[in-house]
Motif scaffolding. Structure first.
Motif, PDB file in Angstrom:
ATOM      1  N   LYS A 117      53.799 -35.833 -13.259  1.00 42.30           N
ATOM      2  CA  LYS A 117      54.425 -35.304 -14.380  1.00 42.30           C
ATOM      3  C   LYS A 117      53.976 -33.872 -14.974  1.00 42.30           C
ATOM      4  O   LYS A 117      54.801 -32.919 -15.164  1.00 42.30           O
ATOM      5  N   PHE A 118      52.589 -33.450 -14.630  1.00 41.08           N
ATOM      6  CA  PHE A 118      52.112 -32.240 -15.080  1.00 41.08           C
ATOM      7  C   PHE A 118      52.803 -31.166 -14.200  1.00 41.08           C
ATOM      8  O   PHE A 118      53.302 -30.202 -14.408  1.00 41.08           O
ATOM      9  N   ILE A 119      52.889 -31.570 -12.613  1.00 31.36           N
ATOM     10  CA  ILE A 119      53.476 -30.569 -11.681  1.00 31.36           C
ATOM     11  C   ILE A 119      54.909 -30.363 -12.160  1.00 31.36           C
ATOM     12  O   ILE A 119      55.704 -29.332 -12.143  1.00 31.36           O
ATOM     13  N   GLU A 120      55.808 -31.468 -12.647  1.00 32.98           N
ATOM     14  CA  GLU A 120      57.056 -31.420 -13.022  1.00 32.98           C
ATOM     15  C   GLU A 120      57.331 -30.344 -14.283  1.00 32.98           C
ATOM     16  O   GLU A 120      58.184 -29.550 -14.489  1.00 32.98           O
ATOM     17  N   GLY A 121      56.236 -30.468 -15.092  1.00 30.64           N
ATOM     18  CA  GLY A 121      56.275 -29.853 -16.262  1.00 30.64           C
ATOM     19  C   GLY A 121      56.100 -28.354 -16.147  1.00 30.64           C
ATOM     20  O   GLY A 121      56.338 -27.482 -17.021  1.00 30.64           O
TER      21      GLY A 121
END
Length: 124
Positions: A117-121
């Motif tokens: 999720k962090f990477i997607e953000g």
């Protein structure tokens, strides 16, 4: 004291910490880190104390250098990699933030979803 050689400042900082001369120790440590001397720091406890100090100062540049060193001292610590990812993101280095977050998820499967999720953000 060679002003271009980080080891001199790193050793001076350690000596001053030993003798409880913190103001001088942190001044020398600033130079140690600024000249790329984080690699000379081999004490995990010292690096963690420095992280706390520079976090209080909100010194992002030096915090990144210290967390990079921590990854060398504890390379499989997902928490350290996750914190480094966050620091890179705050500094605007999305590529390094992605790499560090990926490693956090790799070393701790329980963090994988949060890391993804962090990477997607970061793509936004």
């Amino acid at each position: 004291l060679n002003e271009k050689y980080p080891d001199s400042y790193c050793q001076l900082a350690k000596v001053n910490f030993f003798y409880k001369n913190e103001a001088e120790a942190f001044r020398a440590m600033d130079s140690c880190l600024d000249l790329g001397g984080a690699y000379t720091l081999s004490s995990l406890n010292l690096v963690k104390q420095l992280v706390n100090y520079y976090a209080e100062k909100n010194d992002l540049t030096r915090l990144i250098k210290l967390y990079e060193r921590l990854t060398g001292l504890e390379p499989q610590s997902a928490e350290i990699w996750a914190n480094l990812a966050s620091l890179y993101a705050r500094a605007g280095d999305k590529e390094k933030a992605r790499e560090a977050a990926f490693k956090a998820g790799e070393f701790d499967p329980a963090m994988k979803e949060a890391a993804d999720k962090f990477i997607e953000g970061l793509r936004k």
